[in-house]
Design an enzyme around this catalytic site. Structure first.
Site, short mmCIF file in Angstrom:
data_model
loop_
_atom_site.label_atom_id
_atom_site.label_comp_id
_atom_site.label_asym_id
_atom_site.label_seq_id
_atom_site.Cartn_x
_atom_site.Cartn_y
_atom_site.Cartn_z
N GLY A 10 -27.54 -11.52 -1.41
CA GLY A 10 -29.14 -11.36 -2.00
C GLY A 10 -30.38 -10.57 -1.59
O GLY A 10 -29.94 -10.06 -0.13
N LEU A 12 -33.23 -11.82 -0.20
CA LEU A 12 -33.67 -12.22 0.93
C LEU A 12 -32.72 -12.36 2.36
O LEU A 12 -32.34 -12.21 3.70
CB LEU A 12 -34.48 -13.61 0.83
CG LEU A 12 -34.53 -14.57 2.26
CD1 LEU A 12 -35.66 -14.01 3.25
CD2 LEU A 12 -35.57 -16.23 1.31
N ASP A 42 -18.55 -19.96 -4.81
CA ASP A 42 -19.37 -20.74 -5.79
C ASP A 42 -20.55 -21.54 -5.05
O ASP A 42 -19.31 -22.64 -5.35
CB ASP A 42 -18.59 -20.67 -7.31
CG ASP A 42 -20.18 -21.48 -8.05
OD1 ASP A 42 -21.23 -21.90 -7.68
OD2 ASP A 42 -19.53 -21.36 -9.90
N ALA A 66 -30.47 -18.82 -4.75
CA ALA A 66 -30.59 -20.08 -5.97
C ALA A 66 -30.34 -18.59 -7.73
O ALA A 66 -30.51 -17.58 -7.13
CB ALA A 66 -32.38 -20.36 -6.32
N TYR A 131 -38.05 -23.02 -13.81
CA TYR A 131 -37.52 -22.48 -12.85
C TYR A 131 -37.82 -23.17 -11.58
O TYR A 131 -37.09 -23.91 -10.87
CB TYR A 131 -37.95 -20.84 -12.03
CG TYR A 131 -37.78 -20.49 -11.15
CD1 TYR A 131 -36.65 -20.59 -10.58
CD2 TYR A 131 -38.86 -19.90 -9.63
CE1 TYR A 131 -36.62 -19.78 -9.03
CE2 TYR A 131 -38.69 -19.72 -9.15
CZ TYR A 131 -37.43 -19.51 -8.69
OH TYR A 131 -37.82 -18.87 -7.34
N LYS A 135 -36.82 -25.98 -8.67
CA LYS A 135 -36.59 -25.83 -6.65
C LYS A 135 -37.77 -27.24 -6.84
O LYS A 135 -37.52 -27.19 -5.55
CB LYS A 135 -37.67 -24.32 -7.16
CG LYS A 135 -36.87 -23.19 -7.78
CD LYS A 135 -35.64 -22.25 -6.85
CE LYS A 135 -36.04 -21.86 -5.25
NZ LYS A 135 -34.90 -21.97 -4.23
N1 LIG Z 1 -38.12 -12.98 -5.19
C1 LIG Z 1 -39.03 -13.88 -5.17
O1 LIG Z 1 -40.23 -13.38 -5.51
C2 LIG Z 1 -38.97 -15.17 -4.32
C3 LIG Z 1 -40.13 -15.72 -4.69
C4 LIG Z 1 -40.33 -17.02 -3.78
C5 LIG Z 1 -39.51 -18.05 -3.39
N2 LIG Z 1 -38.30 -17.29 -3.97
C6 LIG Z 1 -37.45 -17.74 -3.38
O2 LIG Z 1 -36.67 -17.12 -2.13
C7 LIG Z 1 -34.54 -17.02 -1.96
C8 LIG Z 1 -34.28 -15.90 -2.64
O3 LIG Z 1 -34.72 -15.47 -3.15
P1 LIG Z 1 -34.35 -13.55 -3.53
O4 LIG Z 1 -35.03 -12.97 -4.52
O5 LIG Z 1 -33.48 -13.49 -2.89
O6 LIG Z 1 -32.86 -14.02 -4.75
P2 LIG Z 1 -31.44 -13.33 -5.18
O7 LIG Z 1 -31.26 -11.95 -4.90
O8 LIG Z 1 -31.55 -13.49 -6.49
O9 LIG Z 1 -30.65 -13.58 -4.17
C9 LIG Z 1 -29.85 -15.01 -4.89
C10 LIG Z 1 -28.27 -15.34 -4.19
O10 LIG Z 1 -27.76 -16.72 -4.76
C11 LIG Z 1 -26.90 -16.12 -5.33
N3 LIG Z 1 -26.43 -17.56 -6.04
C12 LIG Z 1 -27.22 -17.79 -6.81
N4 LIG Z 1 -25.89 -18.40 -7.33
C13 LIG Z 1 -25.24 -19.03 -6.70
C14 LIG Z 1 -24.06 -20.06 -6.39
N5 LIG Z 1 -23.93 -21.06 -7.06
N6 LIG Z 1 -23.11 -20.06 -4.97
C15 LIG Z 1 -23.48 -18.76 -4.71
N7 LIG Z 1 -24.08 -17.95 -4.91
C16 LIG Z 1 -25.12 -18.79 -5.80
C17 LIG Z 1 -27.14 -15.09 -6.05
O11 LIG Z 1 -25.93 -14.75 -6.93
P3 LIG Z 1 -26.20 -14.41 -8.55
O12 LIG Z 1 -27.01 -12.90 -8.48
O13 LIG Z 1 -24.35 -13.48 -8.67
O14 LIG Z 1 -26.49 -15.15 -9.73
C18 LIG Z 1 -27.62 -14.08 -5.32
O15 LIG Z 1 -26.63 -13.06 -5.11
C19 LIG Z 1 -34.26 -18.16 -3.54
O16 LIG Z 1 -33.76 -19.29 -2.97
C20 LIG Z 1 -35.60 -18.14 -4.48
O17 LIG Z 1 -35.66 -19.08 -5.49
C21 LIG Z 1 -37.82 -16.44 -4.48
#
Ligand SMILES: NC(=O)c1ccc[n+]([C@@H]2O[C@H](COP(=O)([O-])OP(=O)(O)OC[C@H]3O[C@@H](n4cnc5c(N)ncnc54)[C@H](OP(=O)(O)O)[C@@H]3O)[C@@H](O)[C@H]2O)c1
Length: 289
Positions: A10, A12, A42, A66, A131, A135
């Site tokens: 993902g 981050l 998974d 997530a 969401y 979280k």
């Molecule tokens: N994006 C924001 O603005 C933001 C803001 C505040 C906090 N956060 C937190 O920061 C963290 C990283 O966010 P991000 O934007 O990097 O998210 P992201 O790009 O969606 O990356 C999350 C990765 O986790 C994978 N994943 C989800 N469920 C899974 C599972 N059961 N087993 C294995 N892998 C799994 C996803 O796969 P799929 O794509 O196939 O689902 C995706 O590749 C998260 O915890 C998020 O809640 C994000």
């Protein structure tokens, strides 16, 4: 350190893998998608997660995986709970088997956004979305296992889905830019955040930290800064109100999600950069400058 990164494909997680490699840590990633140094797995498969932890025996797990599609979570709460809560329980239980410290990445959406000033780490959370609710439940699981929660907000980078890439894409397509001027927060760049999370993984402090870049701004103000960083006229973006979004978004957003970093600074960590610095770097990467 030996480090396990969940969500390593993902936005981050991929930066975490890169930063950890660069710092000389041994890093293994897990994700549903293929990525660098990533085992496709998974996290709902508890047996597979246990086996991986027992084989790799990491010192720390940075749990970034997530289901982050905020509006989709609102429409499918069961899937949101499985992805964000149940998977976190699996990770925390498996990490305990090898005494790995868990750093769980969380979000500004745990707050309702009604506070006037910045949210402190000990302000009571009160999420308004599915969401945010899932979280927050994940945070409690991480803290219950003695881990560290790192809340962040408005994540951006040169990859993944984020407002910087959306704005540059819209400019290239000649599409109009309309962004809300009544939601305030702090943009956070994934490379900077990855460095902060590695410090927490190393130090195993436990408790809640706010880890964002510095500089409160509305989405409208942020887009003006993106335009400036791209050498454009900041007047190209039109301010609108959340109530004017058509169609309205299924998940409510916090109107104020500025997070104060008191605990981070009191622990002696270096203050995060103003978001305009990494913004300029990311725009330069995306524009091949
Ligand atoms: N994006 C924001 O603005 C933001 C803001 C505040 C906090 N956060 C937190 O920061 C963290 C990283 O966010 P991000 O934007 O990097 O998210 P992201 O790009 O969606 O990356 C999350 C990765 O986790 C994978 N994943 C989800 N469920 C899974 C599972 N059961 N087993 C294995 N892998 C799994 C996803 O796969 P799929 O794509 O196939 O689902 C995706 O590749 C998260 O915890 C998020 O809640 C994000």
């Amino acid at each position: 350190m030996r480090l396990l990164v969940t969500g390593s494909a993902g936005q981050l997680g991929s930066h975490l893998v890169e930063e950890a490699d660069r710092a000389g840590h041994a890093v293994v990633g897990v994700d549903l998608q293929q990525g660098a140094d990533t085992t496709v797995l998974d996290l709902s498969d508890a047996e597979a997660v246990r086996s991986l932890l027992l084989a790799e025996r990491p010192d720390a797990v940075v749990h970034a995986a997530a289901w982050t599609a905020v509006d989709d979570c609102e429409l499918d709460p069961d899937r949101a709970r499985r992805a964000n809560v149940d998977a976190t329980a699996v990770v925390v239980e498996a990490a305990a088997l090898v005494d790995a410290h868990v750093v769980g990445v969380s979000t500004d959406y745990v707050f309702d956004g009604t506070k006037d000033g910045p949210y402190g780490e000990d302000d009571p959370p009160s999420p308004r979305s599915v969401y945010g609710t899932t979280k927050l439940a994940a945070e409690r699981i991480v803290l219950g296992g003695g881990g560290t929660v790192a809340r962040t907000s408005w994540l951006c980078s040169a990859r993944g889905r984020n407002v910087v890439r959306t704005v540059l894409g819209a400019l290239d397509a000649g599409a109009p830019l309309r962004f809300v001027d009544d939601q305030r927060g702090q943009p956070t760049f994934a490379g900077d955040l990855a460095g902060m999370l590695l410090l927490l993984a190393r130090d195993r402090p436990g408790g809640v930290f706010h880890t964002t870049n510095a500089g409160p701004v509305t989405w409208y103000g942020f887009v003006q800064e993106i335009l400036r960083a791209d050498g454009r006229d900041p007047g190209l973006v039109v301010p609108i109100r959340t109530a004017d979004l058509d169609p309205p978004r299924p998940a409510p957003r916090p109107a104020n999600s500025v997070l104060s970093d008191r605990v981070w600074r009191r622990a002696g960590y270096p203050p995060a950069r103003d978001f305009r610095e990494p913004l300029a770097e990311v725009v330069a990467v995306l524009r091949h400058r």
